[in-house]
Design an enzyme around this catalytic site. Structure first.
Site, short mmCIF file in Angstrom:
data_model
loop_
_atom_site.label_atom_id
_atom_site.label_comp_id
_atom_site.label_asym_id
_atom_site.label_seq_id
_atom_site.Cartn_x
_atom_site.Cartn_y
_atom_site.Cartn_z
N TYR A 1 -8.93 -6.95 4.23
CA TYR A 1 -8.78 -5.39 4.06
C TYR A 1 -9.46 -5.31 2.69
O TYR A 1 -10.20 -4.39 2.58
CB TYR A 1 -7.48 -5.02 3.95
CG TYR A 1 -7.44 -3.29 3.64
CD1 TYR A 1 -7.86 -2.50 4.47
CD2 TYR A 1 -7.09 -3.16 2.43
CE1 TYR A 1 -7.63 -1.03 4.12
CE2 TYR A 1 -6.92 -1.98 1.94
CZ TYR A 1 -7.06 -0.88 2.80
OH TYR A 1 -7.01 0.44 2.28
N ASP B 1 -15.30 8.80 16.75
CA ASP B 1 -15.15 7.66 16.10
C ASP B 1 -16.25 7.33 15.08
O ASP B 1 -17.49 7.56 15.48
CB ASP B 1 -15.43 6.55 17.21
CG ASP B 1 -15.00 5.14 16.56
OD1 ASP B 1 -15.27 4.59 15.46
OD2 ASP B 1 -14.32 4.14 17.34
N ARG C 1 3.65 -2.32 -8.17
CA ARG C 1 2.47 -1.18 -7.60
C ARG C 1 2.39 0.08 -8.53
O ARG C 1 3.43 0.33 -9.12
CB ARG C 1 2.89 -0.82 -6.20
CG ARG C 1 2.73 -1.94 -5.13
CD ARG C 1 1.37 -2.65 -5.11
NE ARG C 1 1.19 -3.63 -4.23
CZ ARG C 1 1.40 -5.02 -4.25
NH1 ARG C 1 1.75 -5.18 -5.69
NH2 ARG C 1 1.22 -5.91 -3.41
N ARG D 1 4.27 -11.95 1.52
CA ARG D 1 3.22 -12.03 2.76
C ARG D 1 1.95 -12.64 2.56
O ARG D 1 1.44 -12.56 1.06
CB ARG D 1 2.74 -10.33 3.10
CG ARG D 1 4.09 -9.98 3.71
CD ARG D 1 3.65 -8.35 4.25
NE ARG D 1 2.93 -7.46 3.58
CZ ARG D 1 2.93 -6.14 3.43
NH1 ARG D 1 3.63 -5.55 4.47
NH2 ARG D 1 2.08 -5.32 2.84
N ILE E 1 -3.67 10.95 4.09
CA ILE E 1 -4.13 11.32 2.74
C ILE E 1 -5.19 12.40 2.96
O ILE E 1 -5.53 13.27 2.32
CB ILE E 1 -5.08 10.13 2.04
CG1 ILE E 1 -4.04 8.96 1.65
CG2 ILE E 1 -5.81 10.61 0.73
CD1 ILE E 1 -4.48 7.62 1.09
C1 UD1 Z 1 -2.71 -2.35 -0.57
C2 UD1 Z 1 -3.70 -1.71 -1.48
C3 UD1 Z 1 -3.50 -0.46 -1.59
C4 UD1 Z 1 -3.87 0.16 -0.30
C5 UD1 Z 1 -3.08 -0.30 0.90
C6 UD1 Z 1 -3.72 -0.05 2.33
C7 UD1 Z 1 -3.01 -3.44 -3.19
C8 UD1 Z 1 -2.29 -3.56 -4.59
N1 UD1 Z 1 -2.86 -2.19 -2.94
O1 UD1 Z 1 -1.53 -2.06 -0.43
O2 UD1 Z 1 -4.28 0.39 -2.77
O3 UD1 Z 1 -3.74 1.57 -0.11
O4 UD1 Z 1 -3.23 -1.64 0.72
O5 UD1 Z 1 -2.81 -0.37 3.16
O6 UD1 Z 1 -3.74 -4.40 -2.71
N2 UD1 Z 1 6.47 -4.79 1.40
C9 UD1 Z 1 7.76 -5.08 1.71
N3 UD1 Z 1 8.42 -4.47 2.64
C10 UD1 Z 1 7.75 -3.88 3.69
C11 UD1 Z 1 6.30 -3.57 3.34
C12 UD1 Z 1 5.86 -4.27 2.34
O7 UD1 Z 1 8.36 -5.59 0.78
O8 UD1 Z 1 8.50 -3.51 4.83
C13 UD1 Z 1 5.59 -5.28 0.14
C14 UD1 Z 1 4.64 -5.84 0.22
O9 UD1 Z 1 4.34 -7.09 0.67
C15 UD1 Z 1 3.68 -5.47 -0.85
C16 UD1 Z 1 4.13 -4.35 -1.04
O10 UD1 Z 1 5.34 -4.15 -0.54
O11 UD1 Z 1 4.14 -6.49 -1.79
C17 UD1 Z 1 3.08 -3.05 -0.99
O12 UD1 Z 1 2.78 -3.10 0.64
P1 UD1 Z 1 1.99 -2.02 1.17
O13 UD1 Z 1 2.67 -0.86 0.99
O14 UD1 Z 1 1.72 -2.60 2.58
O15 UD1 Z 1 0.84 -2.01 0.25
P2 UD1 Z 1 -0.20 -2.93 -0.49
O16 UD1 Z 1 -0.49 -4.02 0.83
O17 UD1 Z 1 0.18 -3.17 -2.17
#
Ligand code: UD1
Length: 313
Positions: A144, A56, A212, A271, A13
């Protein structure tokens, strides 16, 4: 000549924001990045206009002289990822809370006009109502989410007690070119991109019906520029989202269509710390900042896929 500092400016970003600042006419942008998550190659095409300091953010003595005299500091540096903050909470606590404090402190001491802070939609947790608006009570579900919320509170306290103008932008799942897919903690769409190009099934945690508000990185960069110059917004928290809501199953279905393949995902247990649904109300961002997201999900996904294809061997 205005000086702009971007912490985390070599990241996914941050580097998009650096390019947006240069496009807008900044002559030189100063980046503070320890290159743990960031990469110099993210700035390769603008390296002549960027001053990169490998420091850092937790080290006040190192960053204070770099920040001094800037017009705006965009604080993007962080250790992201909900699951990473559960598996290994100490580094993310230190960087996301102490680091944010040191950046705001350096900005205040260095006479900076405004700090724009990268906050997170995760602060909302699971809300009873969608879309999520800034008047709702935060309810962080993970370290987080809490860390990013503390950074927001620090931003508004620096505005109230120390006269540093601050704006916190709650990002909603930012995606786009340069998002690093190499870690299991990477953003889900970057992992989907890699999986589809490798012709492998992705892992979906849960039933895939979680949603999302995926927000294209250039829209977020643009919003930061608006947050840097808008009047009467100091101390505020504002959503940085697109306003849409896409399930993971739908995102994977769209990608399969774009690539012309059929690869069923592998489903695993949900998760810990995961939010079920996330969608931004963008009303405040529109009214206070003139937010005008330009990329639909399909368009952003297409541009992102093109970039990953160009990188794929
Ligand atoms: C969260 C924040 C987001 C922030 C990010 C930083 C929320 C709603 N959003 O993102 O604003 O920028 O943290 O890290 O809390 N997933 C899978 N398979 C994978 C990886 C992830 O199914 O291989 C799923 C996760 O379980 C989740 C979704 O995809 O339900 C999004 O995950 P991820 O991209 O890690 O972001 P958030 O945790 O939603």
């Amino acid at each position: 000549m205005n000086k702009y500092v971007v912490t985390g400016g070599a990241g996914f970003i941050g580097s998009a924001l650096v390019r947006a600042l240069l496009r807008e006419g900044a002559h030189k942008v100063v980046v503070i990045d320890n290159l743990l998550g960031g990469k110099e190659e993210n700035l390769a095409e603008v390296s002549g206009s960027v001053e990169l300091h490998r420091e850092d953010i937790c080290c006040y003595e190192a960053i204070a002289p770099i920040v001094r005299g800037a017009d705006v500091v965009f604080h993007q540096a962080a250790i992201p990822s909900v699951p990473r903050s559960i598996d290994d909470p100490v580094p993310s606590h230190e960087v996301n809370i102490d680091g944010a404090f040191q950046v705001f402190r350096a900005a205040k001491d260095g006479g900076v006009r405004r700090a724009v802070y990268a906050a997170s939609s995760s602060a909302y947790g699971d809300t009873a109502v969608l879309p999520k608006s800034e008047t709702m009570m935060p309810c962080p579900k993970s370290p987080y989410a809490l860390q990013k919320l503390v950074g927001e509170y620090y931003a508004s306290v620096f505005a109230g007690c120390f006269g540093l103008e601050t704006v916190a932008l709650r990002y909603f799942n930012v995606y786009g070119p340069r998002q690093d897919p190499s870690s299991p903690y990477s953003g889900v769409l970057s992992l989907f991109m890699k999986a589809i190009l490798d012709r492998r099934p992705p892992t979906i945690y849960g039933d895939g019906e979680q949603s999302r508000d995926f927000t294209y990185v250039d829209d977020v960069a643009e919003l930061n520029l608006k947050a840097a110059r808008a009047p009467d917004v100091s101390g505020k928290v504002i959503n940085g989202g697109n306003g849409g809501r896409i399930t993971l199953n739908r995102a994977w279905a769209l990608l399969q269509k774009m690539e012309g393949v059929e690869i069923p995902p592998v489903y695993e247990a949900p998760r810990a710390g995961d939010v079920r649904d996330s969608q931004a109300s963008i009303d405040l961002a529109v009214s206070l900042l003139g937010h005008a997201p330009r990329y639909s999900f399909e368009e952003g996904l297409r541009l992102t896929l093109e970039w990953y294809r160009s990188q794929h061997r």
